[in-house]
Motif scaffolding. Structure first.
Motif, PDB file in Angstrom:
ATOM      1  N   SER A 161       0.831  -1.212   0.000  1.00 19.81           N
ATOM      2  CA  SER A 161       0.000   0.000   0.000  1.00 19.81           C
ATOM      3  C   SER A 161       0.863   1.260   0.000  1.00 19.81           C
ATOM      4  N   SER A 171      -5.228   5.303   0.113  1.00 21.23           N
ATOM      5  CA  SER A 171      -5.051   6.190  -1.038  1.00 21.23           C
ATOM      6  C   SER A 171      -5.372   7.635  -0.665  1.00 21.23           C
ATOM      7  N   SER A 188      -1.819   7.891  -5.545  1.00 18.84           N
ATOM      8  CA  SER A 188      -2.577   9.059  -5.108  1.00 18.84           C
ATOM      9  C   SER A 188      -1.692  10.171  -4.549  1.00 18.84           C
ATOM     10  N   HIS A 236      -4.511   2.394  -8.845  1.00 17.03           N
ATOM     11  CA  HIS A 236      -4.122   2.287  -7.436  1.00 17.03           C
ATOM     12  C   HIS A 236      -5.265   1.689  -6.608  1.00 17.03           C
ATOM     13  N   LEU A 263      -4.471   6.928 -10.131  1.00 19.75           N
ATOM     14  CA  LEU A 263      -5.414   6.895  -9.024  1.00 19.75           C
ATOM     15  C   LEU A 263      -6.416   5.750  -9.191  1.00 19.75           C
ATOM     16  N   GLY A 275       0.906   3.860  -2.994  1.00 19.66           N
ATOM     17  CA  GLY A 275       0.592   5.248  -2.644  1.00 19.66           C
ATOM     18  C   GLY A 275       1.620   6.231  -3.149  1.00 19.66           C
TER      19      GLY A 275
END
Length: 491
Positions: A16, A161, A24, A141, A138, A20
Motif C-alpha cells: 500500500s 489512497s 494518489s 491504485h 489513481l 501510494g
C-alpha cells in the motif's frame, strides 16, 4: 481474520505504501505545489514571449496561459481515467502502473528542460502528462488495493489512497516554500519533483505480484493467484477467498469485460452507478475548494500577516491528513455508510453556519476567529468522512468484469467536475460571495440523504454479498425482470 494491526499482513501494508507513493500521492502533490511557483512561471512566460515577439505578454493573455497551465492537469487526468478502463484489462494492473510511471518521468524531464529550451509549452505538456499519470494512477491504485486485500481490511487498505493524497498535499506545500524549492532558481525542479516518486514506484513495484483477483478471474491462473495471496497475506488457509473468486469466475465465463456503455445502461448496476457518481465521484462539489479559497480571506481579516499564509496552508493540509488517517482506523469499524452519510450531513450544517457567520463578520472582531474554527471543523469532518470513504467505497461496488469501466465513469465525473469548479469558481464567488456555500450545502445534504436512506452497508462483505444487497434495489419488487448479473442472487 486478525485485526488490521496483525503483523502477518506487513507485505500488504508495504504494498500500500509503494502504490501510494506513485499513485494518489502524485495527485496531492500536483494539486498543491502549483500555487508556489506561480510568480516565477508567469515571469518565465513573459520572458519567453519577449524573446519571440519583442513585446511583453499582455495581462489577459498571461492570465489565460497561467489558468490553462493550472487547469490542464484535470484534462490530462480525464484522459488517464478514460484509459483506466482498457490498459489494466489488457496489460494487468501492475504493468499499467509501470507504464504510468514512465509517463510521469517523461513529464518531469519536460519540466526540468523547459527553462533551458525557453518554452512554456513544455510546461503545459508536462502538466498534461502529469494529469494523465494522476488520472490513470489513481484508478489503478484503487483497483490494485481492492483486489489484493481481504474483505476485513478492504476499507482500511483502499482508504490509504486518501492518506497519500493528504500527504502529497502537505508535501507540496512544504517543499514549495521559498526556503526550500519555491525560489527563482529552483522552480523547474519543483515542477519536476513528481518524477522522483514515479521512479521509486517503478523500481519497487517490480518486487510485488499482480493482483490475485486479476490473475484468477481475468486470466484463469488459479496457481498464480494462490501464490500471490500466500505471499501478500502470509497465510495458507485461503479456501474462502479462492472459493469466492471461483464463484465470480464461473458466472463470468464467456463474458467480456464490460464497457462504459454497459455500466451506464444495465439495470443490474444502476444503484451502484448512482452511488459511484453522486456521493463519491462528485465529491468535488462538496465545497472543500471554496473553503480553501475563503480560508485565506478569513485569515487576513483576523490579522494574520501575509508572509505567514503559506504556513497556515500547511496547517490546513496537515489537519486534513490527520483526519483522513483517523478515518482509516474507523472505516472498518463504523462502516462506509455512516462515515460518509453523517460526514456529508455535518459538513452541510457547518457550512450553513459558516455562511451566516461570514454574512455578519463585521459585527464583532471575534467573529473571524469563530470562522477560522468553523473552517477547521469542516476540514476535519471532510477528512473523517467524505474524503476517505469516496476513495474506499468504489472498490466495494462492482464485480471484476464491471470495475475498470466503472472507474472510467468515476474518473470522468471527478476530473471534469474538478475542471469545471476550477474554471467557474471565480465567477461564482464574484456573483454570490459567501452565499456560494449554499450550493455546496445543497449537494452535501442531498448526498447525505442518498447515503443514509438508500445505500447498503458494504463493511466486511464479499463482492458477491454486496451485489446481492444492491440487487434488492436494482430489482425492487420485480423478480421476473432480473437480468443476468454474473452471479447468483438471493432474490
Amino acid at each position: 481474520m486478525e485485526p488490521p494491526s496483525s503483523k502477518k499482513y506487513w507485505r500488504l501494508y508495504l504494498m500500500s505504501v509503494v502504490l501510494g507513493i506513485g499513485g494518489s500521492f502524485q495527485y496531492g502533490i500536483q494539486v498543491s505545489l502549483i500555487a508556489s511557483p506561480a510568480v516565477h512561471v508567469r515571469s518565465f512566460v513573459n520572458y519567453t514571449w519577449i524573446l519571440r515577439y519583442g513585446n511583453p505578454v499582455d495581462e489577459s493573455a498571461s492570465q489565460l496561459i497561467w489558468s490553462f497551465i493550472v487547469a490542464v492537469l484535470s484534462l490530462g487526468a480525464w484522459a488517464g481515467a478514460v484509459h483506466s478502463g482498457s490498459l489494466p484489462v489488457t496489460y494487468g494492473r501492475k504493468k499499467a502502473l509501470l507504464i504510468n510511471n514512465v509517463v510521469a518521468m517523461a513529464a518531469a524531464l519536460l519540466m526540468v528542460f523547459s527553462r533551458m529550451a525557453k518554452s512554456f509549452e513544455m510546461i503545459l505538456l508536462g502538466r498534461f502528462l502529469y494529469g494523465y499519470n494522476v488520472g490513470l494512477g489513481l484508478s489503478v491504485h484503487l483497483m490494485y488495493l481492492g483486489e489484493s486485500s481481504p474483505k476485513e481490511l478492504r476499507g482500511f487498505m483502499t482508504l490509504t489512497s486518501s492518506i497519500f493524497i493528504g500527504l502529497g498535499k502537505v508535501t507540496g506545500q512544504i517543499i514549495g516554500i521559498k526556503e526550500i524549492m519555491g525560489s527563482e532558481e529552483m522552480w523547474p525542479y519543483l515542477l519536476a519533483i513528481s518524477g522522483v516518486p514515479a521512479a521509486l514506484q517503478f523500481v519497487m513495484l517490480l518486487f510485488f505480484p499482480e493482483t490475485p483477483r486479476y490473475l484468477y478471474i481475468d486470466k484463469g491462473d488459479a496457481d498464480g493467484s494462490r501464490k500471490a495471496l500466500q505471499w501478500l497475506w502470509q497465510e495458507d488457509n485461503l479456501k474462502l477467498e479462492l472459493d469466492d473468486m471461483q464463484r465470480e469466475r464461473e458466472r463470468a465465463l464467456g463474458e467480456k469485460a464490460k464497457t462504459v456503455k454497459d455500466v451506464l445502461t444495465s439495470r443490474c448496476v444502476r444503484w451502484q452507478l448512482l452511488t459511484l457518481t453522486i456521493p463519491c465521484a462528485g465529491v468535488q462539489f462538496c465545497g472543500i475548494n471554496a473553503l480553501y479559497f475563503y480560508a485565506f480571506d478569513i485569515f487576513r481579516k483576523s490579522g494574520v500577516p501575509e508572509k505567514q499564509m503559506h504556513y497556515l496552508a500547511i496547517g490546513i493540509g496537515a489537519t486534513e491528513l490527520i483526519a483522513i488517517t483517523l478515518c482509516s482506523f474507523l472505516i472498518d469499524r463504523a462502516g462506509r455508510k455512516k462515515l460518509m452519510g453523517y460526514g456529508y450531513l455535518l459538513m452541510g450544517v457547518t457550512m450553513c453556519l459558516l455562511t451566516v457567520m461570514l454574512s455578519i463578520k463585521d459585527l464583532s472582531p471575534q467573529i473571524p476567529y469563530v470562522n477560522i474554527a468553523l473552517i477547521f471543523c469542516v476540514i476535519c469532518i471532510y477528512g473523517l468522512g467524505p474524503s476517505g470513504v469516496s476513495m474506499a467505497l468504489p472498490a466495494d461496488l462492482f464485480l471484476q468484469a464491471w470495475r475498470p469501466s466503472a472507474y472510467v465513469i468515476s474518473g470522468t465525473v471527478n476530473w471534469l467536475g474538478m475542471f469545471l469548479v476550477g474554471m467557474m469558481f471565480g465567477y461564482v464567488v464574484e456573483g454570490l460571495g459567501q452565499f456560494c456555500f449554499l450550493i455546496f450545502v445543497a449537494y452535501s445534504i442531498s448526498s447525505a440523504a442518498f447515503m443514509l436512506y438508500f445505500v447498503p452497508e458494504t463493511k466486511g462483505k464479499t463482492m458477491v454479498e454486496i451485489m446481492d444487497d444492491f440487487n434488492k434495489l436494482n430489482y425492487k419488487n420485480r423478480e421476473s425482470d432480473i437480468e443476468t448479473t454474473g452471479i447468483s442472487t438471493k432474490l
